[in-house]
Design an enzyme around this catalytic site. Structure first.
Site, PDB file in Angstrom:
ATOM      1  CE  LYS A  65     -29.105 -20.317  20.218  1.00 12.78           C
ATOM      2  NZ  LYS A  65     -27.794 -20.225  19.522  1.00 12.78           N
ATOM      3  CG  ASP A  88     -19.603 -16.593  30.658  1.00 13.90           C
ATOM      4  OD1 ASP A  88     -18.889 -17.033  29.727  1.00 13.90           O
ATOM      5  OD2 ASP A  88     -19.778 -15.373  30.859  1.00 13.90           O
ATOM      6  CB  SER A 169     -10.718 -32.250  17.915  1.00 13.56           C
ATOM      7  OG  SER A 169     -10.629 -32.303  16.502  1.00 13.56           O
ATOM      8  CE1 TYR A 201     -11.981 -26.395  18.303  1.00 13.46           C
ATOM      9  CE2 TYR A 201     -10.987 -27.851  16.678  1.00 13.46           C
ATOM     10  CZ  TYR A 201     -11.944 -27.613  17.644  1.00 13.46           C
ATOM     11  OH  TYR A 201     -12.862 -28.588  17.960  1.00 13.46           O
ATOM     12  CE  LYS A 205     -10.788 -28.783  21.616  1.00 13.39           C
ATOM     13  NZ  LYS A 205     -11.973 -29.234  22.373  1.00 13.39           N
ATOM     14  CB  SER A 236     -21.658 -29.023  15.607  1.00 17.56           C
ATOM     15  OG  SER A 236     -20.318 -28.592  15.578  1.00 17.56           O
TER      16      SER A 236
END
Length: 288
Positions: A65, A88, A169, A201, A205, A236
């Site tokens: 990718k 990674d 975020s 999550y 953030k 996304s």
């Protein structure tokens, strides 16, 4: 919370994110971006390529990718040097090797730490930490520390501050952060029964913002301008595991396209002035 939510929806729907000025010329500069083969990272890379950046290093986990992203970038600017480096976040050894390689660069002007994940089920990283915590906070923080020397060296060589931007975020506002009551926050978050969505999550953030503020407090803005940016809810791969009908409808109505998010990231990493050192940037301006 209701006020925050309504404000968020208004800005997602009605506040456009502007491209940076066409006068911005990044000729000769080297940029490193993680999570750059898809989504916001790729969109950010394309915008930088259009501003004639000399070299972009894409830190990616999926090398094929990464090569596809390289092909897209070279079509935009034939003179650009695109390098694909394996990275990674689930391996401290791999991240150490990545940063050791970065030390050999003749310069590193801008670093954008964009890679992140948002699993909807508990998963343990090979490091032993919970996966969201490992990638979004521990991996990001680890890389930011190890890349400071080459960023500082570049600043001294050029007489201008290098730049380090961490992609966070708006959801960092939306977490009760109950983990703060634990004797050891990180050990507590590694336990399977403490995992919940969306709070895990959101909390990681929040850690991005905490980390940015603390790292900036220990770093001179004349050497490295460090900030964190909110690109907003974006179409996304980050949300690929969340296939609920409610979220899909919500995303259709309110999510920005990746290019819009890219404008926000590039603005933070390239344009924002020295007094935004340690700041949280949202809608292309510092926000408390």
């Amino acid at each position: 919370m209701l006020d925050l939510s309504l404000d968020f929806l208004y800005r997602q729907a009605f506040v456009p994110l502007r491209p940076i000025s066409s006068d911005v010329d990044l000729t000769g500069k080297t940029v490193l971006i993680t999570g750059a083969n898809v989504g916001i990272g790729l969109a950010t890379s394309k915008i930088l390529a259009q501003h004639k950046v000399n070299r972009i290093i894409l830190g990616v986990r999926d090398m094929p990718k990464g090569e596809n992203a390289k092909s897209e970038l070279t079509k935009l600017h034939s003179g650009i040097n695109v390098e694909i480096w394996p990275l990674d976040y689930d391996s401290f050894e791999n991240m150490s090797a990545f940063c050791k390689r970065a030390e050999s660069l003749d310069r590193l002007d801008i670093t954008i730490l964009n890679a992140g994940n948002k699993p909807i089920h508990y998963a343990k990283s090979p490091t032993g930490h919970e996966s969201t915590l490992q990638v979004n906070h521990l991996g990001t923080s680890f890389l930011s520390l190890l890349l400071l020397p080459v960023l500082t060296r570049t600043a001294h060589m050029n007489g201008n501050a290098s730049r380090l931007t961490i992609v966070s975020s708006e959801v960092h506002f939306w977490t009760p952060f109950d983990e703060r009551h634990a004797d050891s926050i990180l050990e507590y978050m590694d336990q399977p029964d403490t995992f919940s969505i969306p709070w895990r999550y959101n909390t990681t953030k929040l850690f991005n913002v905490f980390w940015t503020r603390e790292l900036a407090a220990r770093t001179r803005a004349v050497d490295i301008l460090i900030n964190t940016v909110n690109p907003g809810l974006t179409w996304s791969d980050l949300h690929r595991e969340d296939n609920t009908i409610v979220f899909r409808i919500f995303r259709t109505l309110f999510a920005r396209i990746a290019e819009q998010a890219g404008h926000a990231v590039v603005d933070a990493a390239v344009v924002q002035p020295q007094d935004t050192h340690g700041a949280y940037i949202s809608e292309q301006k510092p926000s408390p």
